[in-house]
Design a protein around this motif. Structure first.
Motif, PDB file in Angstrom:
ATOM      1  N   VAL A   2       0.844  -1.191   0.000  1.00 27.68           N
ATOM      2  CA  VAL A   2       0.000   0.000   0.000  1.00 27.68           C
ATOM      3  C   VAL A   2       0.877   1.238   0.000  1.00 27.68           C
ATOM      4  N   GLU A   3       0.541   2.196  -0.850  1.00 31.93           N
ATOM      5  CA  GLU A   3       1.241   3.481  -0.833  1.00 31.93           C
ATOM      6  C   GLU A   3       0.966   4.163   0.503  1.00 31.93           C
ATOM      7  N   GLN A   4       2.017   4.716   1.124  1.00 32.41           N
ATOM      8  CA  GLN A   4       1.855   5.321   2.441  1.00 32.41           C
ATOM      9  C   GLN A   4       0.922   6.524   2.409  1.00 32.41           C
ATOM     10  N   GLY A   5       0.945   7.273   1.311  1.00 35.43           N
ATOM     11  CA  GLY A   5       0.029   8.405   1.192  1.00 35.43           C
ATOM     12  C   GLY A   5      -1.422   7.956   1.164  1.00 35.43           C
ATOM     13  N   ASP A   6      -1.692   6.874   0.428  1.00 30.84           N
ATOM     14  CA  ASP A   6      -3.048   6.327   0.382  1.00 30.84           C
ATOM     15  C   ASP A   6      -3.490   5.870   1.764  1.00 30.84           C
ATOM     16  N   LEU A   7      -2.608   5.144   2.443  1.00 37.31           N
ATOM     17  CA  LEU A   7      -2.941   4.632   3.765  1.00 37.31           C
ATOM     18  C   LEU A   7      -3.186   5.769   4.743  1.00 37.31           C
ATOM     19  N   SER A   8      -2.400   6.823   4.662  1.00 36.53           N
ATOM     20  CA  SER A   8      -2.574   7.964   5.552  1.00 36.53           C
ATOM     21  C   SER A   8      -3.943   8.614   5.371  1.00 36.53           C
ATOM     22  N   LEU A   9      -4.374   8.779   4.126  1.00 36.81           N
ATOM     23  CA  LEU A   9      -5.695   9.353   3.864  1.00 36.81           C
ATOM     24  C   LEU A   9      -6.800   8.469   4.434  1.00 36.81           C
ATOM     25  N   ALA A  10      -6.676   7.155   4.225  1.00 33.14           N
ATOM     26  CA  ALA A  10      -7.688   6.230   4.730  1.00 33.14           C
ATOM     27  C   ALA A  10      -7.718   6.206   6.251  1.00 33.14           C
ATOM     28  N   LEU A  11      -6.554   6.295   6.886  1.00 30.05           N
ATOM     29  CA  LEU A  11      -6.490   6.336   8.345  1.00 30.05           C
ATOM     30  C   LEU A  11      -7.167   7.593   8.893  1.00 30.05           C
ATOM     31  N   ALA A  12      -6.948   8.717   8.221  1.00 27.14           N
ATOM     32  CA  ALA A  12      -7.606   9.958   8.654  1.00 27.14           C
ATOM     33  C   ALA A  12      -9.122   9.832   8.542  1.00 27.14           C
ATOM     34  N   GLY A  13      -9.593   9.166   7.480  1.00 28.98           N
ATOM     35  CA  GLY A  13     -11.031   8.924   7.348  1.00 28.98           C
ATOM     36  C   GLY A  13     -11.541   7.992   8.428  1.00 28.98           C
ATOM     37  N   ALA A  14     -10.762   6.952   8.736  1.00 28.41           N
ATOM     38  CA  ALA A  14     -11.162   6.018   9.792  1.00 28.41           C
ATOM     39  C   ALA A  14     -11.263   6.728  11.130  1.00 28.41           C
ATOM     40  N   GLU A  15     -10.382   7.691  11.382  1.00 29.30           N
ATOM     41  CA  GLU A  15     -10.449   8.449  12.628  1.00 29.30           C
ATOM     42  C   GLU A  15     -11.754   9.229  12.734  1.00 29.30           C
ATOM     43  N   VAL A  16     -12.190   9.833  11.636  1.00 30.63           N
ATOM     44  CA  VAL A  16     -13.469  10.553  11.661  1.00 30.63           C
ATOM     45  C   VAL A  16     -14.596   9.596  12.020  1.00 30.63           C
ATOM     46  N   ILE A  17     -14.574   8.403  11.435  1.00 36.98           N
ATOM     47  CA  ILE A  17     -15.608   7.406  11.713  1.00 36.98           C
ATOM     48  C   ILE A  17     -15.553   6.979  13.177  1.00 36.98           C
ATOM     49  N   ASP A  18     -14.355   6.796  13.716  1.00 36.02           N
ATOM     50  CA  ASP A  18     -14.213   6.445  15.126  1.00 36.02           C
ATOM     51  C   ASP A  18     -14.736   7.558  16.028  1.00 36.02           C
ATOM     52  N   LEU A  19     -14.451   8.803  15.663  1.00 38.06           N
ATOM     53  CA  LEU A  19     -14.897   9.936  16.474  1.00 38.06           C
ATOM     54  C   LEU A  19     -16.410  10.136  16.352  1.00 38.06           C
ATOM     55  N   LEU A  20     -16.972   9.796  15.206  1.00 39.57           N
ATOM     56  CA  LEU A  20     -18.433   9.794  15.071  1.00 39.57           C
ATOM     57  C   LEU A  20     -19.050   8.788  16.051  1.00 39.57           C
TER      58      LEU A  20
END
Length: 204
Positions: A20-38
């Motif tokens: 996995v490209e690290q940039g791609d993974l970083s974007l997905a992780l940031a999205g996952a954080e929003v979902i966790d905070l929701l």
């Protein structure tokens, strides 16, 4: 375990076959954080704007840091803007945290510095929990993993994220997919420009 941590563990677990490209993974992780905070009721979405709520104290320092990083002034931040801002270098942050917690290590090879070694996941309850969630096709983790091509599928075929019967989560997943497609387009444009530059120097 948070979705972001499960996604990081999943990416490391399957990375040898599907890097996995690290940039791609970083974007997905940031999205996952929003979902966790929701899920933690630390924020809500107003259309695509992240509206912060109270600051929860969780057992996850990374999630606490994400909550503290929310923009708390109107007009607030869009999910897309959050992905690009929060996502900068985020995969490295998660990797370092999991390593510090003993959830993964780096196999040393002769003549290769420690931090350049192959990443190996420890046999931990967290790894087993992430694997169970993945095997059960939990919708959110499945959608994020598919966006990164972790199931071996062509990522372009996952351009339309599967719904999860939650409008806010669907909004985040759509933003993640959009950001990943934009990043891929940027890579392709840079590759074309570099090829053209190389051709000029070769006299082609």
């Amino acid at each position: 375990m948070s979705t972001a941590r499960d996604l990081m563990i999943t990416a490391v677990d399957v990375a040898p076959g599907h890097p996995v490209e690290q940039g791609d993974l970083s974007l997905a992780l940031a999205g996952a954080e929003v979902i966790d905070l929701l899920a933690a009721q630390a924020l809500t979405l107003d259309d695509d704007r992240i509206v912060p709520g109270y600051r929860p104290s969780t057992d996850d320092p990374l999630l606490d840091r994400a909550a503290a990083d929310l923009v708390r002034e109107t007009p607030y931040e869009s999910v897309e803007d959050w992905l690009w801002r929060r996502g900068r270098g985020l995969s490295a942050t998660y990797l370092a945290t999991l390593e510090a917690e003993g959830l993964l290590s780096r196999q040393r090879r002769r003549g290769i510095p420690l931090r350049a070694g192959q990443i190996v996941l420890a046999d931990s309850p967290q790894r087993r929990a992430a694997a169970h969630r993945r095997a059960a096709d939990e919708p959110v983790l499945t959608a994020l993993a598919a966006a990164l091509g972790l199931h071996g599928e062509d990522r372009t075929e996952a351009a339309d994220p599967p719904g999860v019967d939650d409008d806010a989560v669907d909004t985040v997943l759509a933003a993640v997919h959009g950001a990943l497609m934009h990043l891929e387009a940027m890579r392709q444009r840079r590759a074309i420009e570099q090829a053209a530059f190389d051709n000029i120097w070769r006299g082609d």
